[in-house]
Enzyme design. Structure first.
Site, PDB file in Angstrom:
ATOM      1  CD  GLU A   1     -28.647  32.266  27.549  1.00  0.00           C
ATOM      2  OE1 GLU A   1     -28.143  31.305  28.140  1.00  0.00           O
ATOM      3  OE2 GLU A   1     -28.544  33.441  27.975  1.00  0.00           O
TER       4      GLU A   1
ATOM      5  CB  THR B   1     -24.333  29.673  40.618  1.00  0.00           C
ATOM      6  OG1 THR B   1     -23.599  29.836  39.408  1.00  0.00           O
ATOM      7  CG2 THR B   1     -25.674  29.052  40.301  1.00  0.00           C
TER       8      THR B   1
ATOM      9  NE  ARG C   1     -21.345  33.634  33.998  1.00  0.00           N
ATOM     10  CZ  ARG C   1     -22.311  32.747  34.276  1.00  0.00           C
ATOM     11  NH1 ARG C   1     -23.509  32.895  33.753  1.00  0.00           N
ATOM     12  NH2 ARG C   1     -22.082  31.737  35.086  1.00  0.00           N
TER      13      ARG C   1
ATOM     14  CG  PHE D   1     -29.959  21.707  39.320  1.00  0.00           C
ATOM     15  CD1 PHE D   1     -30.192  22.614  38.292  1.00  0.00           C
ATOM     16  CD2 PHE D   1     -28.682  21.177  39.457  1.00  0.00           C
ATOM     17  CE1 PHE D   1     -29.186  22.985  37.417  1.00  0.00           C
ATOM     18  CE2 PHE D   1     -27.667  21.532  38.576  1.00  0.00           C
ATOM     19  CZ  PHE D   1     -27.924  22.439  37.552  1.00  0.00           C
TER      20      PHE D   1
ATOM     21  CE  LYS E   1     -32.347  32.362  37.168  1.00  0.00           C
ATOM     22  NZ  LYS E   1     -31.531  31.314  37.808  1.00  0.00           N
TER      23      LYS E   1
ATOM     24  NE  ARG F   1     -27.238  34.465  40.451  1.00  0.00           N
ATOM     25  CZ  ARG F   1     -26.622  33.863  39.442  1.00  0.00           C
ATOM     26  NH1 ARG F   1     -25.303  33.716  39.460  1.00  0.00           N
ATOM     27  NH2 ARG F   1     -27.313  33.424  38.408  1.00  0.00           N
TER      28      ARG F   1
ATOM     29  CG  HIS G   1     -29.924  33.104  33.083  1.00  0.00           C
ATOM     30  ND1 HIS G   1     -29.166  31.962  33.161  1.00  0.00           N
ATOM     31  CD2 HIS G   1     -29.884  33.500  31.778  1.00  0.00           C
ATOM     32  CE1 HIS G   1     -28.689  31.671  31.960  1.00  0.00           C
ATOM     33  NE2 HIS G   1     -29.111  32.588  31.097  1.00  0.00           N
TER      34      HIS G   1
ATOM     35  CG  ASN H   1     -29.791  31.777  41.005  1.00  0.00           C
ATOM     36  OD1 ASN H   1     -30.856  31.876  40.401  1.00  0.00           O
ATOM     37  ND2 ASN H   1     -28.720  31.235  40.466  1.00  0.00           N
TER      38      ASN H   1
ATOM     39  CE1 TYR I   1     -31.071  28.268  33.268  1.00  0.00           C
ATOM     40  CE2 TYR I   1     -33.466  28.387  33.331  1.00  0.00           C
ATOM     41  CZ  TYR I   1     -32.222  28.920  33.652  1.00  0.00           C
ATOM     42  OH  TYR I   1     -32.129  30.104  34.342  1.00  0.00           O
TER      43      TYR I   1
HETATM   44  P1  CMP Z   1     -28.640  30.067  36.370  1.00  0.00           P
HETATM   45  O1  CMP Z   1     -27.395  30.886  36.389  1.00  0.00           O
HETATM   46  O2  CMP Z   1     -29.847  30.615  35.754  1.00  0.00           O
HETATM   47  O3  CMP Z   1     -28.311  28.649  35.689  1.00  0.00           O
HETATM   48  C1  CMP Z   1     -28.945  27.449  36.024  1.00  0.00           C
HETATM   49  C2  CMP Z   1     -29.794  27.588  37.269  1.00  0.00           C
HETATM   50  O4  CMP Z   1     -30.077  26.354  37.914  1.00  0.00           O
HETATM   51  C3  CMP Z   1     -29.046  28.391  38.315  1.00  0.00           C
HETATM   52  O5  CMP Z   1     -29.001  29.719  37.915  1.00  0.00           O
HETATM   53  C4  CMP Z   1     -29.868  28.067  39.559  1.00  0.00           C
HETATM   54  O6  CMP Z   1     -31.101  28.761  39.590  1.00  0.00           O
HETATM   55  C5  CMP Z   1     -30.162  26.589  39.312  1.00  0.00           C
HETATM   56  N1  CMP Z   1     -29.176  25.697  39.928  1.00  0.00           N
HETATM   57  C6  CMP Z   1     -27.920  25.472  39.525  1.00  0.00           C
HETATM   58  N2  CMP Z   1     -27.315  24.550  40.320  1.00  0.00           N
HETATM   59  C7  CMP Z   1     -28.231  24.179  41.227  1.00  0.00           C
HETATM   60  C8  CMP Z   1     -28.213  23.267  42.316  1.00  0.00           C
HETATM   61  N3  CMP Z   1     -27.135  22.524  42.613  1.00  0.00           N
HETATM   62  N4  CMP Z   1     -29.324  23.156  43.057  1.00  0.00           N
HETATM   63  C9  CMP Z   1     -30.409  23.891  42.756  1.00  0.00           C
HETATM   64  N5  CMP Z   1     -30.498  24.770  41.745  1.00  0.00           N
HETATM   65  C10 CMP Z   1     -29.412  24.925  40.986  1.00  0.00           C
END
Ligand code: CMP
Length: 156
Positions: free
Chosen positions: A126, A91, A85, A57, A9, A102, A115, A112, A49
């Site tokens: 994807e 996450t 993963r 979010f 990212k 992470r 992905h 984070n 997404y």
């Molecule tokens: P990713 O695994 O790419 O999947 C969805 C993304 O949304 C996640 O990583 C984070 O970057 C973001 N995300 C998921 N949950 C939250 C949250 N509660 N608050 C802020 N960002 C979030």
């Protein structure tokens, strides 16, 4: 063998972590079969997404993922979705175990770093979203027979 899509990212690129993160996948024995550095358009981000549409979010997430260049990789390996993963960790950066990507490089909920597809089905979806067929390479590396036992005609 299975495929997974990984996105480094915008924060990973700004923080100059590309090399370190790619090494984690290479060192594990995962094969990179597609890779590009690009911007993700708003439309593509919304499609990728879509499952999060309506969540609080969602809008900031779309702003974040479109805010700068990203590196997108198609990965190949045995159980690579599950393995990928695990390499990423939880996450939220502050929940992720040290030793995971992470866990070592992120502390935020949203920023984070990376992905990874969450199932083989979403991986296919994807990968088709971000790569054209001819951008995915069909090749083996010379160490394949030391990464897997290939002596019986399949990778174990
Ligand atoms: P990713 O695994 O790419 O999947 C969805 C993304 O949304 C996640 O990583 C984070 O970057 C973001 N995300 C998921 N949950 C939250 C949250 N509660 N608050 C802020 N960002 C979030």
């Amino acid at each position: 063998m299975q495929h997974a899509l990984v996105i480094l990212k915008p924060d990973a690129i700004q923080r100059k972590l590309i090399g370190k993160i790619i090494s984690r996948f290479e060192e594990k024995g995962i094969l990179i079969v597609g890779m590009k550095m690009t911007y993700i358009s708003k439309e593509l981000a919304q499609e990728n997404y879509a499952v999060h549409e309506g969540k609080d979010f969602y809008d900031p997430l779309i702003r974040y993922i479109t805010s700068g260049p990203v590196v997108i990789m198609a990965l190949k390996g045995v159980n690579v979705v599950k393995v990928g993963r695990k390499l990423l960790g939880a996450t939220f950066g502050h929940d992720a175990e040290p030793g995971t990507i992470r866990g070592d490089y992120a502390i935020s909920n949203r920023y984070n770093i990376i992905h990874c597809s969450d199932s083989p089905e979403s991986a296919e979806k994807e990968i088709n979203l971000f790569f054209r067929k001819e951008e995915l390479l069909d090749y083996d590396t010379i160490d394949l027979k030391w990464i897997y036992d290939t002596s019986e005609g399949k990778s174990v």
